[in-house]
Design an enzyme around this catalytic site. Structure first.
Site, short mmCIF file in Angstrom:
data_model
loop_
_atom_site.label_atom_id
_atom_site.label_comp_id
_atom_site.label_asym_id
_atom_site.label_seq_id
_atom_site.Cartn_x
_atom_site.Cartn_y
_atom_site.Cartn_z
N THR A 1 31.24 44.94 33.15
CA THR A 1 29.94 44.69 32.52
C THR A 1 28.90 45.11 33.55
OG1 THR A 1 30.21 42.44 33.32
CG2 THR A 1 30.55 42.80 30.99
N THR B 1 32.09 39.12 33.54
CA THR B 1 30.84 38.39 33.66
C THR B 1 29.87 38.85 32.57
OG1 THR B 1 31.21 38.34 36.03
CG2 THR B 1 28.98 37.81 35.27
N ARG C 1 36.36 34.10 39.25
CA ARG C 1 35.71 33.78 40.54
C ARG C 1 36.58 34.36 41.65
NH1 ARG C 1 34.52 27.41 39.88
NH2 ARG C 1 32.31 27.65 40.44
N LYS D 1 28.69 31.38 36.06
CA LYS D 1 29.09 32.60 36.77
C LYS D 1 27.87 33.39 37.24
CE LYS D 1 31.32 35.94 38.45
NZ LYS D 1 31.86 35.79 39.81
N ARG E 1 23.72 34.09 45.41
CA ARG E 1 24.11 34.95 46.52
C ARG E 1 23.07 36.05 46.75
NH1 ARG E 1 28.52 35.03 49.47
NH2 ARG E 1 29.60 36.92 50.08
N CYS F 1 29.09 43.31 41.14
CA CYS F 1 28.81 41.91 40.78
C CYS F 1 27.38 41.57 41.13
CB CYS F 1 29.76 41.00 41.54
SG CYS F 1 31.46 41.18 41.08
N TYR G 1 31.10 49.73 49.25
CA TYR G 1 30.14 48.63 49.41
C TYR G 1 30.64 47.53 50.31
CZ TYR G 1 32.44 45.10 46.50
OH TYR G 1 33.32 44.17 46.00
N ARG H 1 30.05 51.28 43.58
CA ARG H 1 28.94 50.93 42.68
C ARG H 1 27.87 50.20 43.48
NH1 ARG H 1 33.21 49.27 38.67
NH2 ARG H 1 33.27 50.82 37.02
N ARG I 1 25.45 46.17 60.38
CA ARG I 1 26.31 45.00 60.16
C ARG I 1 26.72 44.28 61.45
NH1 ARG I 1 25.97 43.83 54.70
NH2 ARG I 1 26.28 45.71 53.47
N1 LIG Z 1 35.43 43.27 41.28
C1 LIG Z 1 35.10 42.03 41.57
O1 LIG Z 1 34.96 41.60 42.73
C2 LIG Z 1 34.88 41.06 40.43
C3 LIG Z 1 34.87 39.74 40.72
C4 LIG Z 1 34.70 38.86 39.69
C5 LIG Z 1 34.50 39.26 38.40
N2 LIG Z 1 34.49 40.55 38.14
C6 LIG Z 1 34.29 40.93 36.73
O2 LIG Z 1 35.43 41.70 36.30
C7 LIG Z 1 34.97 42.90 35.71
C8 LIG Z 1 35.98 43.99 35.96
O3 LIG Z 1 35.97 44.21 37.34
P1 LIG Z 1 37.00 45.23 38.02
O4 LIG Z 1 36.69 45.18 39.48
O5 LIG Z 1 38.39 44.95 37.57
O6 LIG Z 1 36.54 46.65 37.40
P2 LIG Z 1 37.26 48.05 37.66
O7 LIG Z 1 36.20 49.08 37.47
O8 LIG Z 1 38.04 48.02 38.91
O9 LIG Z 1 38.34 48.16 36.48
C9 LIG Z 1 37.95 48.23 35.14
C10 LIG Z 1 39.14 48.77 34.36
O10 LIG Z 1 38.87 48.67 32.97
C11 LIG Z 1 39.32 49.84 32.34
N3 LIG Z 1 38.62 49.99 31.05
C12 LIG Z 1 37.40 50.48 30.83
N4 LIG Z 1 37.12 50.46 29.52
C13 LIG Z 1 38.20 49.90 28.90
C14 LIG Z 1 38.52 49.59 27.55
N5 LIG Z 1 37.66 49.82 26.56
N6 LIG Z 1 39.72 49.02 27.29
C15 LIG Z 1 40.59 48.76 28.29
N7 LIG Z 1 40.34 49.04 29.59
C16 LIG Z 1 39.16 49.60 29.89
C17 LIG Z 1 39.04 50.94 33.33
O11 LIG Z 1 39.82 52.08 33.04
C18 LIG Z 1 39.42 50.25 34.63
O12 LIG Z 1 40.77 50.45 34.95
C19 LIG Z 1 33.62 43.15 36.42
O13 LIG Z 1 32.74 43.94 35.70
C20 LIG Z 1 33.08 41.78 36.57
O14 LIG Z 1 32.40 41.41 35.38
C21 LIG Z 1 34.69 41.50 39.10
C1 LIG Z 2 34.22 36.18 41.58
C2 LIG Z 2 33.18 37.10 41.98
O1 LIG Z 2 32.39 37.60 41.20
N1 LIG Z 2 33.17 37.34 43.25
C3 LIG Z 2 32.11 38.13 43.76
C4 LIG Z 2 32.57 38.91 44.93
O2 LIG Z 2 31.47 39.61 45.31
P1 LIG Z 2 31.64 41.02 45.94
O3 LIG Z 2 33.07 41.39 46.04
O4 LIG Z 2 30.76 41.90 45.15
O5 LIG Z 2 31.21 40.87 47.44
P2 LIG Z 2 30.09 40.03 48.17
O6 LIG Z 2 30.76 39.42 49.33
O7 LIG Z 2 29.35 39.14 47.25
O8 LIG Z 2 29.09 41.21 48.69
C5 LIG Z 2 28.28 41.91 47.81
C6 LIG Z 2 27.39 42.80 48.68
O9 LIG Z 2 26.48 41.99 49.44
C7 LIG Z 2 26.60 42.27 50.83
N2 LIG Z 2 26.45 40.99 51.53
C8 LIG Z 2 27.26 39.95 51.22
C9 LIG Z 2 27.08 38.73 51.84
C10 LIG Z 2 26.07 38.58 52.81
O10 LIG Z 2 25.87 37.51 53.41
N3 LIG Z 2 25.28 39.66 53.11
C11 LIG Z 2 25.44 40.86 52.48
O11 LIG Z 2 24.71 41.83 52.77
C12 LIG Z 2 27.96 42.88 51.00
O12 LIG Z 2 27.98 43.77 52.10
C13 LIG Z 2 28.15 43.64 49.68
O13 LIG Z 2 27.56 44.93 49.76
O14 LIG Z 2 32.98 38.05 45.98
C14 LIG Z 2 31.93 37.19 46.44
C15 LIG Z 2 32.51 36.33 47.56
O15 LIG Z 2 32.84 37.21 48.63
C16 LIG Z 2 31.45 36.33 45.29
O16 LIG Z 2 30.37 35.55 45.74
C17 LIG Z 2 31.00 37.22 44.18
O17 LIG Z 2 30.61 36.41 43.07
#
Ligand SMILES: NC(=O)c1ccc[n+]([C@@H]2O[C@H](COP(=O)([O-])OP(=O)(O)OC[C@H]3O[C@@H](n4cnc5c(N)ncnc54)[C@H](O)[C@@H]3O)[C@@H](O)[C@H]2O)c1
Ligand SMILES: CC(=O)N[C@@H]1[C@@H](OP(=O)(O)OP(=O)(O)OC[C@H]2O[C@@H](n3ccc(=O)[nH]c3=O)[C@H](O)[C@@H]2O)O[C@H](CO)[C@@H](O)[C@@H]1O
Length: 483
Positions: free
Chosen positions: A113, A148, A181, A235, A242, A289, A349, A357, A431
Site C-alpha cells: 500500500t 497497512t 508489526r 498501525k 516514528r 512504511c 533505505y 522505495r 549515520r
Molecule cells: N516491509 C516492511 O518492513 C513492512 C513492515 C510492516 C508492514 N508492511 C506492510 O506489508 C506490505 C507489503 O510489504 P512487503 O515488504 O512484503 O512488499 P514487497 O514489495 O516486498 O512485496 C510485495 C509482493 O506483492 C506482490 N504483489 C503485487 N501485487 C499483487 C497482487 N495483485 N496479488 C498478489 N501479489 C501481488 C509483488 O509481486 C511482491 O512480491 C507493505 O506495503 C506494508 O503495508 C511492510
Molecule cells: C511493522 C512495521 O511496519 N515495521 C516498520 C519497519 O520500518 P522500516 O523497516 O521501514 O524501518 P525503520 O527502522 O522504521 O526506518 C525507516 C527509515 O527511517 C530511518 N530512521 C529510522 C530510525 C531513526 O531513528 N532514524 C532514521 O533516520 C531509517 O534509516 C530508514 O530510512 O520497522 C520499524 C522498526 O524498525 C517499525 O517502526 C516500522 O513500523
C-alpha cells in the site's frame, strides 16, 4: 463435490474446534503477496496451519517458492522455513489468485500500500487482490488485511468491495485488520511473537475469528481492539510516531554545528531517562512504511495536522541538508561541488535490506546531480545506475579518485572499505557509521558522533576536540528549502 472445509467466521465452530481444525490443517489459507513480509507470513501460517497457498503476480517469485526457495534476502531462517514447508507439502505457490481463493477459507492480504505522486494512498494493489478473493469467497470465510491501510479502509473500501464482487450478504463472511508489526531483517521473529498482535474486525465475529487464528500464529498475546478502524489507526499511529520523532532528531541534529557539540552524544544521554526517547538523526527517512503512513491521514481527513505535515517535509528535506553540508565542506577545501566527483555510499533505505522505495540516497543523488557534481554510487544489493549514479564496485574504490563521499546507508560490507588507501576526500557521514581519524580524509558527521565529536573534525586532529567558539559560521539548516 467434497464438502467445503470448516468455516472460521460463521461461529459454527467453538473456539476449541476452530483451533483444532486450524492446527490440524483442515482450514486452507491463502496468502496474497509473497514479498519481504508476505513470504515470511506465508511460512509461519504454513508451519501453524499446514495448508497454505501463497499467491503472487510475479511468476519468478512463484517459481522460486514452488521450488522451495526464498527470493527474500537478509531474513534469518526464511530459506530453511520455506524449503521445509514446501518439501512437506504445507506451502504451495501460484499466480492464480482466484483459484487459491476458491479453495481457501482464510484469505490474508499483504501486498504493498503505497502513495501516488500526489501523496494520495494507493490501494490499487489491495483492490486487485480483492478481485481474486471475491471470486472465490464463500459464506463463513474470513478475510484478513495485513497491509497497512488508511483508517476506515476495511469498513469503507474493502468490505463493500468484497460484498459487491462476491454477491454475499453482510454478515456472510468476515473481515479483520491485523497489521504486520514487522521489520525487514527480523520478520520471522516479529511474526512469531516479538510484539502483541493487534486484531480488529468489521464485526464482533470477525474480531473473534481473527483472535483465535492469531492466538495460534503468535507466541505473544493477541490484542483485540474495538473494530477494524481502530486497528488500522494503531498501525498508522505507530508509523507516524516514528516519522515525527525522526524529524525531531533531524532538527536537533542540524543544530550541532551552531551548538558546537555532538547532538548524538546529547541524544544518547537524554535518552537515559524513560520519558525521553529521541530517535536517530540521519540523511532522511526511506522504506515503504514510515514515509507513507503520515499520508494515510494527511490526505484523508479535514482536521489540520501541522505536526505530521511539517515532520514529513522536514524529513523529505534531509537529503538536501546533507548535500549542503558536503558543499560547505568541499568549499572549505577550495572545491566547488559543481566540479566535484562524489560517491554515494548505500542506495537502499536500510543496511542489508533490498528495498529502495523513498530511500534518502535517491534524494542525495538528485541534489548532487542538480548541483552539477559527477555522481557515483556503491551498493552491494542494488544497481546504482538504476538511481542515476555511476556504479562503482566496492573493491574498485581504491582505483577511483573522488573529491567527496556521502555515507547514506552503511551496509556491513562497507566495514571493509580501505579508507587509508583512498585518495583524501571530504566525507559526509550521515549515520555516524565511519571513523576516519588519522586517515587524511576531512570528515563531517551529520549531528556529530556518538563518541562526542562535533560534526566537522579535520582527520588530522583525530580527537575532535573543539568548542562553540571555534564552530563555523551558523549554516542555513533547511536544506536550501524553507520548511
Ligand atoms: N516491509 C516492511 O518492513 C513492512 C513492515 C510492516 C508492514 N508492511 C506492510 O506489508 C506490505 C507489503 O510489504 P512487503 O515488504 O512484503 O512488499 P514487497 O514489495 O516486498 O512485496 C510485495 C509482493 O506483492 C506482490 N504483489 C503485487 N501485487 C499483487 C497482487 N495483485 N496479488 C498478489 N501479489 C501481488 C509483488 O509481486 C511482491 O512480491 C507493505 O506495503 C506494508 O503495508 C511492510
Ligand atoms: C511493522 C512495521 O511496519 N515495521 C516498520 C519497519 O520500518 P522500516 O523497516 O521501514 O524501518 P525503520 O527502522 O522504521 O526506518 C525507516 C527509515 O527511517 C530511518 N530512521 C529510522 C530510525 C531513526 O531513528 N532514524 C532514521 O533516520 C531509517 O534509516 C530508514 O530510512 O520497522 C520499524 C522498526 O524498525 C517499525 O517502526 C516500522 O513500523
Amino acid at each position: 463435490m467434497s464438502a467445503r472445509p470448516p468455516a472460521p467466521y460463521d461461529g459454527e465452530l467453538s473456539a476449541e474446534e476452530l483451533r483444532e481444525r486450524l492446527v490440524g490443517g483442515e482450514i486452507p489459507v491463502a496468502v496474497y503477496g509473497l514479498g519481504k513480509m508476505g513470504l515470511p507470513l506465508a511460512g509461519v501460517y504454513a508451519e501453524t496451519a499446514g495448508d497454505v497457498v501463497g499467491v503472487d503476480v510475479d511468476p519468478a517469485v512463484v517459481e522460486t517458492v514452488a521450488e522451495g526457495r526464498s527470493h527474500v534476502v537478509g531474513e534469518p531462517g526464511l530459506d530453511e522455513l520455506v524449503a521445509d514447508q514446501v518439501a512437506r507439502g504445507r506451502l504451495e505457490a501460484t499466480t492464480d489468485g482466484a483459484a487459491a481463493a476458491a479453495d481457501a477459507r482464510i484469505h490474508a492480504i499483504i501486498v504493498p500500500t503505497l502513495v501516488t505522486e500526489d501523496d494520495e494512498p494507493d490501494l490499487t494493489t489491495v483492490e486487485s487482490v480483492l478481485e481474486d478473493v471475491a471470486a472465490g469467497l464463500a459464506p463463513g470465510d474470513l478475510v484478513i488485511a495485513e497491509s497497512t491501510l488508511p483508517p476506515g479502509s476495511c469498513r469503507d473500501v474493502l468490505y463493500p468491495h468484497l460484498r459487491q464482487e462476491s454477491g454475499l450478504e453482510r454478515g456472510a463472511f468476515g473481515l479483520a485488520f491485523c497489521p504486520e508489526r514487522t521489520s525487514s531483517g527480523r520478520a520471522l521473529r516479529d511474526i512469531r511473537g516479538a510484539y502483541p498482535k493487534v486484531v480488529g474486525g468489521v464485526d464482533a465475529a470477525s474480531t473473534r475469528a481473527a483472535e483465535l487464528i492469531y492466538d495460534e500464529i503468535t507466541s505473544n498475546e493477541v490484542h483485540a481492539v474495538s473494530d477494524a478502524t481502530t486497528a488500522e489507526a494503531v498501525k498508522v499511529f505507530e508509523g507516524v510516531y516514528r516519522d515525527v520523532n525522526i524529524a525531531l532528531a533531524n532538527e536537533l541534529g542540524r543544530l550541532a554545528d551552531e551548538l558546537g557539540i555532538s547532538v548524538r552524544e546529547a541524544i544518547d544521554t537524554a535518552n537515559g531517562i524513560p520519558v525521553c526517547q529521541l530517535h536517530e538523526p540521519g540523511p532522511g527517512v526511506g522504506g515503504h512504511c514510515i514515509p507513507y503512513y503520515p499520508h494515510f491521514l494527511l490526505s484523508r481527513f479535514e482536521e489540520p495536522m501541522p505536526v505530521m505535515r511539517t515532520a514529513r517535509e522536514l524529513n523529505d528535506a534531509m537529503p538536501s541538508v546533507v548535500v549542503d553540508r558536503l558543499a560547505d565542506e568541499l568549499a572549505a577545501t577550495g572545491t566547488d561541488l559543481a566540479e566535484a566527483s562524489v560517491a554515494v555510499l548505500g542506495i537502499t533505505y536500510r543496511p542489508g535490506v533490498e528495498e529502495t522505495r523513498a530511500s534518502p540516497a535517491i534524494g542525495v543523488i538528485e541534489a548532487l546531480r542538480e548541483a552539477g557534481a559527477d555522481v557515483a554510487g556503491v551498493d552491494p544489493l542494488v544497481d546504482p545506475a538504476e538511481y542515476g549514479a555511476r556504479p562503482v564496485a566496492l573493491e574498485d574504490l581504491p582505483d577511483e579518485s573522488f573529491d567527496g563521499a556521502v555515507v547514506v546507508t552503511p551496509h556491513e560490507e562497507f566495514e571493509a572499505i580501505p579508507w587509508r588507501d583512498l585518495e583524501p576526500m571530504v566525507v559526509v557521514d550521515g549515520r555516524d557509521a565511519v571513523d576516519l581519524s588519522g586517515t587524511g580524509h576531512r570528515q563531517y558527521t551529520f549531528a556529530g558522533s556518538r563518541g562526542g565529536s562535533p560534526p566537522a573534525v579535520d582527520a588530522g586532529e583525530g580527537d575532535g576536540a573543539s568548542d562553540a567558539s571555534e564552530s563555523p559560521e551558523p549554516r542555513r539548516t533547511d536544506g536550501g528549502r524553507d520548511v
